[in-house]
Design an enzyme around this catalytic site. Structure first.
Site, PDB file in Angstrom:
ATOM      1  N   GLY A  49       0.849  -1.187   0.000  1.00  0.00           N
ATOM      2  CA  GLY A  49       0.000   0.000   0.000  1.00  0.00           C
ATOM      3  C   GLY A  49       0.879   1.230   0.000  1.00  0.00           C
ATOM      4  CB  THR A  50       1.272   3.820  -2.275  1.00  0.00           C
ATOM      5  OG1 THR A  50      -0.072   3.856  -2.717  1.00  0.00           O
ATOM      6  CG2 THR A  50       2.007   2.774  -3.066  1.00  0.00           C
ATOM      7  CB  THR A  51       0.467   8.085  -0.554  1.00  0.00           C
ATOM      8  OG1 THR A  51       1.464   7.771  -1.508  1.00  0.00           O
ATOM      9  CG2 THR A  51       0.813   9.364   0.163  1.00  0.00           C
TER      10      THR A  51
END
Lengths: 266, 228
Positions: A49-51
């Site tokens: 998962g990123t931001t």
């Protein structure tokens, strides 16, 4: 249960209110993966998962995240949920190895609920933040092999009557922010955006807009961060935690903020 | 070497049963009853913090009478079982029936194998979906379980309270009526009026939007309901 560790007159002393300790005792296999050794290739291949970001505003704290998960150069999921209510008065947003992160959220939610049911009291916000640090530290062996989980934790401190925001590193280090913070691959552009737009005492509408704008900026500079998509109806997820509890910001409100930001830029 | 004198099993069970009964009869009572939105548990309890009624899981509540330390043990064991089940499987797989069975097994073992039986009686209540999903299980100190309908009283004056409930209960009460009537019923054996600060109450409210349907009624709310 740490019953063996706290004996008094030959029997257990006190009921351990920790669900994680209970799980370790009753179902050790559920946590056995934490001691595994994995290859770097394998670690890179699982979805990440990123931001995600959090910010303090007038009524409390807002935690928001984009919807993308990537594995390498592939988009693994473009409608993933990375922001969750941890209990009625706190929210957690996760970046990092998605599978581990989601499981950590589930454990953390149960940890808080279990404590509350067993003792009859909610943990203090300080207590919740510390407990999360311990959960992350438990994941340390895997973090060192690439399966890092780095959450943001925001909650309403009922004793101080204020929203508070914590961020963590892979070793379980815990730091408190009194303005904003972002974590994940797009955190740098998101933070640059927050730096320009955040100010003390934002209203809820302003806070949602600042968060959405920061996520949009992150998506423009970071391939792993998903931008909002009006035609596919994919919008960031945001949770607002105030004195009245942790509530998801309705999609219509997020969409309105996205539209406003896009119009301003067109 | 010590010798235990022979005691016939019937006698042993009878003695233990009497012992447990005496312990429970000394304590106060708890009433569980169905109202329009779910289940209400209500008890006379001068302590605001040492609860007789509490939450076990999303749709399950617990009430105990008798010796506090013993039903507290049972309550904690119930929460642990429920949370572990819900974690290992799914939240909707945690059922009051399984919990009642677990309590029944445990109490039965304690009754036959331990030095002294637990001096407790407990209720496990559940709401699920509509009114047809409501269940109340009543577990005795020896492990016997009964599936109760509409209302039940346990503890000190259980028999008297059941008689009064039989004549007064009607299905479909709103919360105000349910609380008012239940408080009157609890005070009825010795014709007392019990004040809101000596009442402990909790509901499983199936209309609650929260995943966790249990809600404790705090003193101001109880006072308002009794006045209303």
């Amino acid at each position: 249960m740490t019953d063996r560790i706290l004996p008094l007159a030959g029997s257990s002393f006190g009921a351990n209110p920790s669900f994680v300790d209970l799980l370790r005792e009753a179902r050790p296999e559920e946590l056995a993966h934490l001691r595994q050794t994995i290859s770097a290739d394998a670690a890179g291949a699982v979805p990440h998962g990123t931001t995600v970001l959090g910010l303090i505003y007038g009524d409390g704290v807002l935690v928001a995240g984009d919807r993308r998960a990537t594995s390498g150069y592939t988009i693994a999921d473009d409608s993933m949920r990375k922001v969750f209510a941890a209990d009625d008065y706190s929210a957690i947003a996760i970046a990092g190895a998605a599978g581990m992160a989601v499981e950590m959220v589930r454990l953390f939610q149960l940890e808080l609920e279990h404590y509350e049911k067993l003792t009859g009291d909610r943990l203090s916000l300080e207590g919740k933040a510390n407990r999360l640090a311990q959960l992350i530290r438990q994941n340390f062996p895997l973090a060192m092999q690439g399966l890092v989980v780095v959450p943001l934790f925001g909650g309403f401190d009922e004793r101080r009557d204020a929203g508070r925001l914590f961020y963590y590193d892979a070793t379980g280090g815990r730091w408190e922010e009194d303005d904003y913070q972002a974590t994940g691959s797009g955190s740098q552009p998101a933070k640059n955006s927050l730096k320009k737009r955040w100010r003390p005492g934002l209203s809820r509408d302003e806070a949602v807009r600042v968060a959405v704008e920061a996520l949009l900026d992150a998506s423009e500079d970071d391939v792993a961060t998903g931008g909002p998509s009006v035609y596919r109806r994919i919008f960031p997820i945001a949770l607002a935690v105030t004195a009245t509890g942790a509530d998801e910001v309705p999609e219509s409100e997020v969409e309105a903020a996205v539209t406003a930001v896009l119009e301003e830029r067109s | 070497m010590s010798f235990m004198p022979y005691v016939a099993p019937e006698q042993m069970m009878k003695d233990r049963s009497e012992y447990a009964h005496k312990g429970i009869a000394r304590g106060r009572s708890v009433i569980g009853l169905e109202y329009v939105d779910g289940l209400l548990f209500i008890a006379e309890n001068p302590s605001a913090t040492l609860h007789k009624i509490s939450e076990i899981y999303d749709q399950i509540a617990f009430a105990g009478v008798g010796k506090y330390s013993e039903f507290e043990d049972l309550r904690i064991a119930g929460i642990r079982l429920a949370d572990l089940r819900g974690f290992s499987y799914g939240r909707e797989d945690v059922k009051a029936r399984d919990l009642a069975n677990a309590y029944s097994q445990a109490l039965s073992n304690i009754f036959t194998q331990q030095m002294k039986p637990y001096e407790v009686e407990i209720l496990v209540g559940e709401v699920d979906g509509d009114a047809s999903g409501t269940a109340i299980y009543h577990v005795l100190f020896d492990g016997s379980v009964t599936d109760e309908h509409e209302f039940v009283a346990i503890g000190g004056h259980a028999e008297d309270l059941m008689d009064v409930l039989r004549s007064r209960f009607t299905a479909g009460w709103d919360l105000t009526t349910a609380v008012k009537t239940a408080v009157e019923v609890i005070g009825s054996p010795d014709s007392r009026t019990i004040e809101a600060d000596a009442i402990e109450a909790g509901v499983l409210d199936r209309t609650r939007s929260h995943r966790r349907k249990f809600r404790r009624l705090e003193e101001p709310e109880i006072a308002a309901l009794l006045a209303g």
